[in-house]
Design a protein around this motif. Structure first.
Motif, PDB file in Angstrom:
ATOM      1  N   PRO A   1       0.801  -1.227   0.000  1.00 21.30           N
ATOM      2  CA  PRO A   1       0.000   0.000   0.000  1.00 21.30           C
ATOM      3  C   PRO A   1       0.835   1.279   0.000  1.00 21.30           C
ATOM      4  CG  PRO A   1      -0.059  -1.000   2.168  1.00 21.30           C
ATOM      5  CD  PRO A   1       0.664  -1.972   1.257  1.00 21.30           C
ATOM      6  N   THR A   2       2.144   1.184   0.221  1.00 20.55           N
ATOM      7  CA  THR A   2       2.994   2.375   0.219  1.00 20.55           C
ATOM      8  C   THR A   2       3.535   2.689  -1.170  1.00 20.55           C
ATOM      9  OG1 THR A   2       5.059   1.184   0.719  1.00 20.55           O
ATOM     10  CG2 THR A   2       3.694   1.887   2.595  1.00 20.55           C
ATOM     11  N   ARG A   3       3.259   1.818  -2.156  1.00 18.93           N
ATOM     12  CA  ARG A   3       3.733   2.019  -3.523  1.00 18.93           C
ATOM     13  C   ARG A   3       2.566   2.369  -4.429  1.00 18.93           C
ATOM     14  NH1 ARG A   3       8.462  -0.883  -5.507  1.00 18.93           N
ATOM     15  NH2 ARG A   3       9.894  -1.150  -3.771  1.00 18.93           N
ATOM     16  N   TRP A   4       2.860   3.029  -5.543  1.00 20.24           N
ATOM     17  CA  TRP A   4       1.848   3.370  -6.540  1.00 20.24           C
ATOM     18  C   TRP A   4       1.360   2.106  -7.223  1.00 20.24           C
ATOM     19  CZ3 TRP A   4      -0.098   8.192  -7.669  1.00 20.24           C
ATOM     20  CH2 TRP A   4       0.549   9.275  -7.087  1.00 20.24           C
ATOM     21  N   ASN A   5       0.057   1.995  -7.443  1.00 17.43           N
ATOM     22  CA  ASN A   5      -0.469   0.855  -8.210  1.00 17.43           C
ATOM     23  C   ASN A   5      -0.894   1.348  -9.596  1.00 17.43           C
ATOM     24  OD1 ASN A   5      -3.379   1.468  -8.248  1.00 17.43           O
ATOM     25  ND2 ASN A   5      -3.319   1.053  -6.045  1.00 17.43           N
ATOM     26  N   PRO A   6      -1.065   0.436 -10.553  1.00 11.29           N
ATOM     27  CA  PRO A   6      -1.388   0.852 -11.920  1.00 11.29           C
ATOM     28  C   PRO A   6      -2.662   1.695 -12.025  1.00 11.29           C
ATOM     29  CG  PRO A   6      -0.770  -1.460 -11.885  1.00 11.29           C
ATOM     30  CD  PRO A   6      -0.884  -1.014 -10.455  1.00 11.29           C
ATOM     31  N   GLU A   7      -3.648   1.401 -11.207  1.00 12.05           N
ATOM     32  CA  GLU A   7      -4.894   2.164 -11.261  1.00 12.05           C
ATOM     33  C   GLU A   7      -4.658   3.616 -10.839  1.00 12.05           C
ATOM     34  OE1 GLU A   7      -5.702  -2.150 -10.868  1.00 12.05           O
ATOM     35  OE2 GLU A   7      -4.468  -0.789  -9.678  1.00 12.05           O
TER      36      GLU A   7
END
Length: 77
Positions: free
Chosen positions: A54-60
């Motif tokens: 949850p601390t990283r950017w996700n594609p969405e």
């Protein structure tokens, strides 16, 4: 009117191997790094629903950010 060609390149490197590759759904992290020359690295992962960090950017989130940037820049123009 003169047309210009714009070319972009990025690299996505998976960093979530815990030693057994993708041997099982729970046996690896979804972490990856998004890089391009001259820019800071973007730490990526999947959405936490899909076992992502949850601390990283996700594609969405990245897709939504790209859309928001395009709209902002169009309005500013």
């Amino acid at each position: 009117m003169r047309l210009h060609t714009h070319t972009y390149q990025t690299t996505v490197t998976w960093t979530g191997n815990l030693g057994t590759g993708t041997s099982g759904y729970r046996d690896y992290r979804r972490d990856h790094d998004i890089t391009t020359d001259g820019r800071p690295t973007i730490p990526g992962s999947s959405d936490p629903t899909f076992r992502g960090d949850p601390t990283r950017w996700n594609p969405e989130q990245l897709l939504l950010a790209a859309l928001a940037q395009c709209h902002l820049l169009a309005y500013l123009h």
